[in-house]
Write a protein that holds these residues in place. Sequence first.
Motif, PDB file in Angstrom:
ATOM      1  N   ARG A   1      35.638  82.721  42.155  1.00 20.08           N
ATOM      2  CA  ARG A   1      34.753  83.574  41.364  1.00 20.08           C
ATOM      3  C   ARG A   1      35.581  84.304  40.316  1.00 20.08           C
ATOM      4  NH1 ARG A   1      29.143  82.914  42.184  1.00 20.08           N
ATOM      5  NH2 ARG A   1      28.765  82.550  44.403  1.00 20.08           N
ATOM      6  N   GLY A   2      35.339  84.013  39.070  1.00 23.91           N
ATOM      7  CA  GLY A   2      36.075  84.682  38.016  1.00 23.91           C
ATOM      8  C   GLY A   2      36.084  83.868  36.744  1.00 23.91           C
ATOM      9  N   HIS A   3      36.728  84.410  35.726  1.00 25.29           N
ATOM     10  CA  HIS A   3      36.788  83.763  34.419  1.00 25.29           C
ATOM     11  C   HIS A   3      38.059  82.936  34.318  1.00 25.29           C
ATOM     12  CE1 HIS A   3      35.609  83.370  30.184  1.00 25.29           C
ATOM     13  NE2 HIS A   3      36.896  83.356  29.948  1.00 25.29           N
ATOM     14  N   ALA A   4      37.930  81.679  33.954  1.00 27.63           N
ATOM     15  CA  ALA A   4      39.089  80.786  33.842  1.00 27.63           C
ATOM     16  C   ALA A   4      39.618  80.776  32.416  1.00 27.63           C
ATOM     17  CB  ALA A   4      38.695  79.371  34.257  1.00 27.63           C
ATOM     18  N   ARG A   5      40.946  80.776  32.305  1.00 29.74           N
ATOM     19  CA  ARG A   5      41.592  80.634  30.998  1.00 29.74           C
ATOM     20  C   ARG A   5      42.775  79.703  31.137  1.00 29.74           C
ATOM     21  NH1 ARG A   5      39.785  85.969  30.609  1.00 29.74           N
ATOM     22  NH2 ARG A   5      38.602  86.395  28.693  1.00 29.74           N
ATOM     23  N   PHE A   6      42.870  78.775  30.196  1.00 28.64           N
ATOM     24  CA  PHE A   6      44.001  77.850  30.191  1.00 28.64           C
ATOM     25  C   PHE A   6      45.290  78.599  29.872  1.00 28.64           C
ATOM     26  CE2 PHE A   6      40.624  74.721  29.655  1.00 28.64           C
ATOM     27  CZ  PHE A   6      41.105  73.632  30.378  1.00 28.64           C
ATOM     28  N   THR A   7      46.346  78.261  30.611  1.00 29.34           N
ATOM     29  CA  THR A   7      47.685  78.733  30.275  1.00 29.34           C
ATOM     30  C   THR A   7      48.569  77.557  29.885  1.00 29.34           C
ATOM     31  OG1 THR A   7      48.305  78.633  32.626  1.00 29.34           O
ATOM     32  CG2 THR A   7      47.537  80.753  31.776  1.00 29.34           C
ATOM     33  N   GLY A   8      48.009  76.339  30.000  1.00 29.58           N
ATOM     34  CA  GLY A   8      48.692  75.110  29.635  1.00 29.58           C
ATOM     35  C   GLY A   8      47.754  73.941  29.843  1.00 29.58           C
ATOM     36  N   PRO A   9      48.176  72.714  29.500  1.00 31.19           N
ATOM     37  CA  PRO A   9      47.281  71.551  29.604  1.00 31.19           C
ATOM     38  C   PRO A   9      46.778  71.271  31.018  1.00 31.19           C
ATOM     39  CG  PRO A   9      49.185  71.041  28.239  1.00 31.19           C
ATOM     40  CD  PRO A   9      49.455  72.360  28.885  1.00 31.19           C
ATOM     41  N   ARG A  10      47.524  71.643  32.044  1.00 22.51           N
ATOM     42  CA  ARG A  10      47.130  71.359  33.426  1.00 22.51           C
ATOM     43  C   ARG A  10      47.028  72.627  34.261  1.00 22.51           C
ATOM     44  NH1 ARG A  10      46.687  67.054  31.438  1.00 22.51           N
ATOM     45  NH2 ARG A  10      47.238  64.978  32.198  1.00 22.51           N
ATOM     46  N   GLN A  11      46.970  73.758  33.611  1.00 25.92           N
ATOM     47  CA  GLN A  11      47.068  75.017  34.337  1.00 25.92           C
ATOM     48  C   GLN A  11      46.030  76.023  33.857  1.00 25.92           C
ATOM     49  OE1 GLN A  11      50.635  77.864  34.125  1.00 25.92           O
ATOM     50  NE2 GLN A  11      51.139  76.587  35.900  1.00 25.92           N
ATOM     51  N   LEU A  12      45.452  76.739  34.829  1.00 23.47           N
ATOM     52  CA  LEU A  12      44.450  77.763  34.552  1.00 23.47           C
ATOM     53  C   LEU A  12      44.793  79.027  35.308  1.00 23.47           C
ATOM     54  CD1 LEU A  12      41.216  75.669  35.204  1.00 23.47           C
ATOM     55  CD2 LEU A  12      41.954  76.449  32.949  1.00 23.47           C
ATOM     56  N   GLN A  13      44.375  80.148  34.757  1.00 19.74           N
ATOM     57  CA  GLN A  13      44.469  81.414  35.487  1.00 19.74           C
ATOM     58  C   GLN A  13      43.066  81.931  35.724  1.00 19.74           C
ATOM     59  OE1 GLN A  13      47.486  84.055  34.320  1.00 19.74           O
ATOM     60  NE2 GLN A  13      46.940  85.626  35.800  1.00 19.74           N
ATOM     61  N   VAL A  14      42.790  82.299  36.988  1.00 21.37           N
ATOM     62  CA  VAL A  14      41.515  82.889  37.374  1.00 21.37           C
ATOM     63  C   VAL A  14      41.838  84.186  38.104  1.00 21.37           C
ATOM     64  CG1 VAL A  14      39.346  82.597  38.609  1.00 21.37           C
ATOM     65  CG2 VAL A  14      40.508  80.597  37.659  1.00 21.37           C
ATOM     66  N   GLY A  15      41.621  85.312  37.445  1.00 22.20           N
ATOM     67  CA  GLY A  15      42.038  86.576  38.040  1.00 22.20           C
ATOM     68  C   GLY A  15      43.547  86.599  38.196  1.00 22.20           C
ATOM     69  N   ASP A  16      44.004  86.846  39.429  1.00 22.00           N
ATOM     70  CA  ASP A  16      45.439  86.896  39.702  1.00 22.00           C
ATOM     71  C   ASP A  16      46.004  85.561  40.166  1.00 22.00           C
ATOM     72  OD1 ASP A  16      45.495  89.625  39.105  1.00 22.00           O
ATOM     73  OD2 ASP A  16      44.974  90.177  41.170  1.00 22.00           O
ATOM     74  N   GLU A  17      45.158  84.539  40.263  1.00 20.34           N
ATOM     75  CA  GLU A  17      45.597  83.252  40.801  1.00 20.34           C
ATOM     76  C   GLU A  17      45.802  82.229  39.687  1.00 20.34           C
ATOM     77  OE1 GLU A  17      44.290  82.042  44.747  1.00 20.34           O
ATOM     78  OE2 GLU A  17      42.560  83.354  44.465  1.00 20.34           O
TER      79      GLU A  17
END
Length: 308
Positions: A110-126
């Motif tokens: 549960r949360g907002h996803a943002r790309f940090t790279g082509p294969r990586q996402l950040q959702v909250g603190d994870e």
Amino acid sequence: MKYDAIVIGSGQGGNPLCHKLADHGWQVALVERKHLGGTCINTGCTPTKTMVASAQVAHYARHAARWGVRTNGVSVDLPAIIARKDQIVQSFRGGQQRKVDTRKNLRLYRGHARFTGPRQLQVGDEVLEGERIFVNTGTRPEIPRVEGLDKVNYLTNASLVELRELPEHLLVVGGGYIGLEFGQMFHRFGSRVTVIHRGDQILAREDADVAAELQKILEAEGLRFILNANTTRVEQKDGRISLTLEANGRPEAVAGSHLLVATGRRPNSDDLGLQKAGVETDKRGYIKVNNKLETNVPGIWALGDVKG
């Protein structure tokens, strides 16, 4: 956390996809920042069609004499209609939650996803990593830039289905399918309705003869249309909302108790950090894909609301 697949958004594309992948034994992450089910279940198809059904019953009751049935004093209980809608939406939403809960290799974030790279996402603190990432974030109302609009209590398709009081006079800016559906619905509930549209025909993407016939049908029910009208200013005073229009080359004004803005949709993908993944979009934020819905970055796909 590493996954075989990450699905961003639990709409009509994301839900069945993540369920099917999990059923094939993949480790799957589903990211949803709000309610499961996306637009269709929560603010689109399910609530509107539920309310349309109530509006149709009211319409039939008022015109029951056509079928030899006598009625009088027909009125609607809008809070009861909204409560019925909420019950059905909650039921559908709960069904989606149960489908997630029964799949042990499907994890819901549960949360907002943002790309940090082509294969990586950040959702909250994870931080999540995925071999394959599917974007199914849908759309939201497009709000036009009109002087004064940001200072009035306007409605969108999402807020109108939460209204507990029946508008005395509903102004609808936009003659597309959303504006027409709500316009007919609330007129059948008992509101006066005026539809303001900037084009010379409603439903601009439909054949002209089809759009003209539909307008005749809606006018016969009592809806009013102002076409070729550009809204230049919006004001709210003493509980009324006034629109200043440029209609057919002449200034015109129209006022009502409530205002629905239904001037189109825009993609929710504009705040996913797509640039950090190298994913290309057009000037409106729609993700560019090939005929297999794959983006220019291998391993990232977009489901719905894309540009091929």
